[in-house]
Motif scaffolding. Structure first.
Motif, PDB file in Angstrom:
ATOM      1  N   UNK A 120       0.769  -4.045   0.076  1.00 50.34           N
ATOM      2  CA  UNK A 120       1.542  -4.453  -1.097  1.00 50.34           C
ATOM      3  C   UNK A 120       0.599  -5.032  -2.139  1.00 50.34           C
ATOM      4  N   UNK A 121       0.403  -4.276  -3.211  1.00 48.91           N
ATOM      5  CA  UNK A 121      -0.532  -4.685  -4.254  1.00 48.91           C
ATOM      6  C   UNK A 121       0.148  -5.389  -5.413  1.00 48.91           C
TER       7      UNK A 121
ATOM      8  N   UNK B 203      -9.297   7.270   4.454  1.00 54.06           N
ATOM      9  CA  UNK B 203     -10.047   7.318   3.196  1.00 54.06           C
ATOM     10  C   UNK B 203      -9.105   7.364   1.994  1.00 54.06           C
ATOM     11  N   UNK B 204      -7.985   8.053   2.144  1.00 49.55           N
ATOM     12  CA  UNK B 204      -7.019   8.132   1.043  1.00 49.55           C
ATOM     13  C   UNK B 204      -6.385   6.771   0.783  1.00 49.55           C
ATOM     14  N   UNK B 205      -6.010   6.086   1.854  1.00 44.17           N
ATOM     15  CA  UNK B 205      -5.407   4.762   1.694  1.00 44.17           C
ATOM     16  C   UNK B 205      -6.407   3.774   1.100  1.00 44.17           C
TER      17      UNK B 205
ATOM     18  N   UNK C 176       5.464  -0.718 -10.761  1.00 45.50           N
ATOM     19  CA  UNK C 176       4.226  -0.330 -10.076  1.00 45.50           C
ATOM     20  C   UNK C 176       4.440   0.881  -9.173  1.00 45.50           C
ATOM     21  N   UNK C 177       3.371   1.657  -9.011  1.00 46.94           N
ATOM     22  CA  UNK C 177       3.398   2.837  -8.154  1.00 46.94           C
ATOM     23  C   UNK C 177       3.313   2.423  -6.690  1.00 46.94           C
TER      24      UNK C 177
ATOM     25  N   UNK D  49      -3.000   0.255  -5.857  1.00 45.84           N
ATOM     26  CA  UNK D  49      -1.741   0.977  -5.695  1.00 45.84           C
ATOM     27  C   UNK D  49      -1.169   0.674  -4.312  1.00 45.84           C
ATOM     28  N   UNK D  50       0.081   0.259  -4.251  1.00 44.64           N
ATOM     29  CA  UNK D  50       0.742  -0.055  -2.988  1.00 44.64           C
ATOM     30  C   UNK D  50       1.026   1.221  -2.201  1.00 44.64           C
ATOM     31  N   UNK D  51       1.128   1.082  -0.877  1.00 40.83           N
ATOM     32  CA  UNK D  51       1.437   2.239  -0.045  1.00 40.83           C
ATOM     33  C   UNK D  51       2.117   1.814   1.245  1.00 40.83           C
TER      34      UNK D  51
END
Length: 224
Positions: free
Chosen positions: A76-77, A116-118, A104-105, A126-128
């Motif tokens: 969570x960014x 690597x993508x995360x 936010x995205x 960017x949150x994920x």
């Protein structure tokens, strides 16, 4: 299960097509955004194909090390009233650094996504959420969105695959359809829901509201 209230909100031609390049020319396209606002859904969800066409940078992410994250995790960014969620199962879309956007995205992936993508998303603030061993576990993702990101209401805004995935997961509470005053008629164009097996049973809905606009558009709301 605690989850957000989830609405599928789409604009279609009279023949049920949702191609964005087509719907933007339909009478009533301005009504689409007004009806979306009226639904009070600070968070919206877009599928990978739609996001690649309308939101992401050109190209695809190429991981030097394809090792998957292999576990449920999230980052969570930003805390915000709402998020722009993009469903990208394998982590292919490219994004610029996060700015000061009102929404936010937030990228939703499976656990097969490369670490690597995360890490790249983290570097761009960017949150994920990575959840589901082979494919995204939408039910678990909905729980995380409610518990960790404070999402209470959200709208699925396209396209066909993601709409159907949420429907088949039993997560849709409502279907909201704005019918524009026009016909597409081109063969092979996507519909609101698509891709089910031929023997899949019909999903029955309950009509809750109908509204007509001066543009000729009609807004239909159904409980699932």
């Amino acid at each position: 299960m605690k989850k957000p209230y989830i609405i599928c909100h789409m604009m279609i031609s009279l023949d049920g097509r949702i191609d964005c390049a087509m719907t933007e020319h339909l009478p009533g396209v301005d009504d689409y955004y007004q009806t979306l606002e009226a639904l009070s859904v600070p968070t919206t969800v877009t599928g990978r194909v739609t996001a690649q066409l309308e939101m992401a940078l050109p190209g695809t992410f190429q991981a030097k090390d394809p090792t998957p994250v292999g576990r449920e995790a999230f980052s969570k960014k930003a805390g915000a009233p709402g998020y722009e969620i993009v469903v990208d199962t394998h982590g292919r879309l490219l994004w610029p650094d996060a700015g000061e956007a009102e929404k936010p995205l937030l990228i939703l992936t499976s656990q097969q996504v490369p670490r690597e993508y995360l890490a790249d998303l983290d570097s761009r603030s960017i949150s994920w959420i990575a959840v589901g061993e082979e494919r995204i576990d939408l039910a678990r993702a909905a729980e995380i969105l409610a518990a960790e990101f404070g999402v209470e209401r959200m709208a699925i805004v396209g396209g066909s695959a993601i709409n159907t995935a949420f429907l088949d997961a039993g997560l849709l509470d409502e279907v909201s359809i704005l019918i524009g005053a026009g016909i597409d008629g081109r063969g092979g164009m996507p519909a609101v829901f698509d891709g089910r097996a031929m023997d899949h049973p019909v999903t029955l809905l309950h009509l809750t509201d109908v509204r007509k606009f001066d543009s000729g558009a009609v807004w239909l709301r159904y409980a699932v």
